[in-house]
Scaffold this motif. Sequence first.
Motif, PDB file in Angstrom:
ATOM      1  N   LEU A  19      45.367  29.842  55.679  1.00 26.40           N
ATOM      2  CA  LEU A  19      44.645  30.837  56.345  1.00 26.40           C
ATOM      3  C   LEU A  19      45.717  32.140  56.821  1.00 26.40           C
ATOM      4  CD1 LEU A  19      41.906  28.850  57.967  1.00 26.40           C
ATOM      5  CD2 LEU A  19      41.537  30.213  56.126  1.00 26.40           C
ATOM      6  N   HIS A  20      46.762  31.350  57.233  1.00 23.69           N
ATOM      7  CA  HIS A  20      47.565  32.511  57.764  1.00 23.69           C
ATOM      8  C   HIS A  20      48.146  33.174  56.730  1.00 23.69           C
ATOM      9  CE1 HIS A  20      48.763  29.675  61.923  1.00 23.69           C
ATOM     10  NE2 HIS A  20      47.725  30.198  61.868  1.00 23.69           N
ATOM     11  N   HIS A  21      48.497  32.595  55.635  1.00 21.78           N
ATOM     12  CA  HIS A  21      48.945  33.360  54.291  1.00 21.78           C
ATOM     13  C   HIS A  21      48.163  34.423  53.967  1.00 21.78           C
ATOM     14  CE1 HIS A  21      51.379  34.322  51.062  1.00 21.78           C
ATOM     15  NE2 HIS A  21      50.278  34.018  50.334  1.00 21.78           N
ATOM     16  N   TYR A  22      46.681  34.084  53.889  1.00 17.04           N
ATOM     17  CA  TYR A  22      45.612  34.820  53.539  1.00 17.04           C
ATOM     18  C   TYR A  22      45.701  36.295  54.466  1.00 17.04           C
ATOM     19  CZ  TYR A  22      43.876  31.724  50.523  1.00 17.04           C
ATOM     20  OH  TYR A  22      43.283  30.805  49.274  1.00 17.04           O
ATOM     21  N   ASP A  23      45.712  35.990  55.869  1.00 18.72           N
ATOM     22  CA  ASP A  23      45.718  37.151  56.897  1.00 18.72           C
ATOM     23  C   ASP A  23      46.966  37.947  56.608  1.00 18.72           C
ATOM     24  OD1 ASP A  23      45.461  38.760  59.052  1.00 18.72           O
ATOM     25  OD2 ASP A  23      45.943  37.011  60.333  1.00 18.72           O
ATOM     26  N   GLU A  24      48.307  37.304  56.441  1.00 13.77           N
ATOM     27  CA  GLU A  24      49.500  37.933  56.324  1.00 13.77           C
ATOM     28  C   GLU A  24      49.446  38.916  55.072  1.00 13.77           C
ATOM     29  OE1 GLU A  24      52.573  35.131  56.033  1.00 13.77           O
ATOM     30  OE2 GLU A  24      52.384  34.546  57.857  1.00 13.77           O
ATOM     31  N   ILE A  25      48.715  38.707  53.962  1.00 12.62           N
ATOM     32  CA  ILE A  25      48.738  39.778  52.725  1.00 12.62           C
ATOM     33  C   ILE A  25      47.396  40.231  52.832  1.00 12.62           C
ATOM     34  CG2 ILE A  25      50.040  37.940  51.362  1.00 12.62           C
ATOM     35  CD1 ILE A  25      47.423  36.961  50.010  1.00 12.62           C
ATOM     36  N   GLY A  26      46.678  40.253  53.759  1.00 15.78           N
ATOM     37  CA  GLY A  26      45.313  41.174  53.934  1.00 15.78           C
ATOM     38  C   GLY A  26      44.205  40.621  53.115  1.00 15.78           C
ATOM     39  N   LEU A  27      44.327  39.511  52.522  1.00 11.83           N
ATOM     40  CA  LEU A  27      43.379  38.894  51.810  1.00 11.83           C
ATOM     41  C   LEU A  27      42.035  38.528  52.762  1.00 11.83           C
ATOM     42  CD1 LEU A  27      42.327  38.074  49.023  1.00 11.83           C
ATOM     43  CD2 LEU A  27      43.299  35.777  49.400  1.00 11.83           C
ATOM     44  N   LEU A  28      42.421  37.835  53.743  1.00 11.13           N
ATOM     45  CA  LEU A  28      41.320  37.484  54.592  1.00 11.13           C
ATOM     46  C   LEU A  28      41.887  37.603  55.988  1.00 11.13           C
ATOM     47  CD1 LEU A  28      38.473  36.119  55.199  1.00 11.13           C
ATOM     48  CD2 LEU A  28      39.863  33.736  55.281  1.00 11.13           C
ATOM     49  N   LEU A  51      33.962  33.086  48.873  1.00  9.52           N
ATOM     50  CA  LEU A  51      34.399  33.967  47.673  1.00  9.52           C
ATOM     51  C   LEU A  51      35.985  33.739  46.908  1.00  9.52           C
ATOM     52  CD1 LEU A  51      32.278  37.297  48.481  1.00  9.52           C
ATOM     53  CD2 LEU A  51      31.451  35.523  47.031  1.00  9.52           C
ATOM     54  N   VAL A  52      36.734  33.827  48.175  1.00 12.29           N
ATOM     55  CA  VAL A  52      38.017  33.755  47.810  1.00 12.29           C
ATOM     56  C   VAL A  52      38.287  32.372  47.070  1.00 12.29           C
ATOM     57  CG1 VAL A  52      40.486  33.257  48.756  1.00 12.29           C
ATOM     58  CG2 VAL A  52      39.112  35.275  49.402  1.00 12.29           C
ATOM     59  N   LEU A  62      45.694  36.029  43.805  1.00 13.07           N
ATOM     60  CA  LEU A  62      45.357  36.451  44.857  1.00 13.07           C
ATOM     61  C   LEU A  62      45.283  37.857  45.041  1.00 13.07           C
ATOM     62  CD1 LEU A  62      47.179  34.083  47.457  1.00 13.07           C
ATOM     63  CD2 LEU A  62      44.865  34.080  46.861  1.00 13.07           C
ATOM     64  N   ASP A  63      46.085  38.696  44.472  1.00 15.41           N
ATOM     65  CA  ASP A  63      45.971  40.052  44.382  1.00 15.41           C
ATOM     66  C   ASP A  63      44.946  40.504  43.732  1.00 15.41           C
ATOM     67  OD1 ASP A  63      47.018  39.289  42.133  1.00 15.41           O
ATOM     68  OD2 ASP A  63      48.629  40.972  41.802  1.00 15.41           O
ATOM     69  N   GLN A  64      44.448  39.746  42.665  1.00 16.80           N
ATOM     70  CA  GLN A  64      43.199  40.353  41.908  1.00 16.80           C
ATOM     71  C   GLN A  64      41.852  39.986  42.544  1.00 16.80           C
ATOM     72  OE1 GLN A  64      43.100  38.880  37.570  1.00 16.80           O
ATOM     73  NE2 GLN A  64      41.193  39.878  37.281  1.00 16.80           N
ATOM     74  N   ILE A  65      42.069  38.746  43.246  1.00 15.08           N
ATOM     75  CA  ILE A  65      40.720  38.610  44.284  1.00 15.08           C
ATOM     76  C   ILE A  65      40.669  39.728  45.311  1.00 15.08           C
ATOM     77  CG2 ILE A  65      39.704  36.856  45.924  1.00 15.08           C
ATOM     78  CD1 ILE A  65      41.254  34.522  44.202  1.00 15.08           C
ATOM     79  N   ALA A  66      41.647  39.923  45.706  1.00 14.03           N
ATOM     80  CA  ALA A  66      41.450  41.162  46.909  1.00 14.03           C
ATOM     81  C   ALA A  66      41.052  42.503  46.428  1.00 14.03           C
ATOM     82  CB  ALA A  66      43.113  41.376  47.569  1.00 14.03           C
TER      83      ALA A  66
END
Length: 252
Positions: A19-28, A51-52, A62-66
Amino acid sequence: MAYTVGQVAKLAGVTVRTLHHYDEIGLLSPGGRSSTGYRRYDDADLERLQLVRYYRELGFPLDQIAGILDDPTADPAAHLRRQHELLSVRIKRLQEMVTAIEFALEARKMNIRLTPQERFEVFGDFDPEAHAEEAEQRWGGGAAYAESNRRVSRYGKDDWLRFKRENEEWGRRIVAVMSSGAPADGAEAMELAEGHRQIIGRWFYECSYEIHTGLADLYLADERFTAHYESIAPGLTAYLSEAIHANAVSRA
């Protein structure tokens, strides 16, 4: 309702680090923060996380999901339809893989663990594994199928070669009778139909006349069996099927 990062991790089955990683890359990124700066997720964040996870399960980077989730023209229902389509394709592929594995397991149970050269020497173009699925559907869990598995589990290359010789000799005899013009319900053809039943009984399982006539119908209905007998001689499938039925009636 607001959720802590630990609560979200537990609900979604992911790690806090993820979750921290998702936050850092702007995904979640969480929708809010506590007064002390801790992440707080709301219901919309949980829906996005779901959805992720769907897309990650399907192998999307991950970049495509975003990119998919941040498309302002995207329709949530369209996402679900797309996920359904992709999962259906994946399920079909997995089913095909399961079938392939089942055939491999069947071959091991049948002790058909031969080198490619040995397989060709024993079976030629005929593949006994191709009939495993049909046998499973018709006799899976039954006495005949269980007995066949028990017997062939003991067979090695020499056994299969003996079976091949016996089966080929039977094939030469019935082709000769058919080629002579003898009727399929005549004595010679019926005797060879009985020989066919006895070969099955010696090598695989007790083949009753009921089972034998069922096989006769299968030879005509299933193109795999039809191709095998037609490769011995054109017209043999129908001739053998008729002879088997006539033999069963005459001996009933």
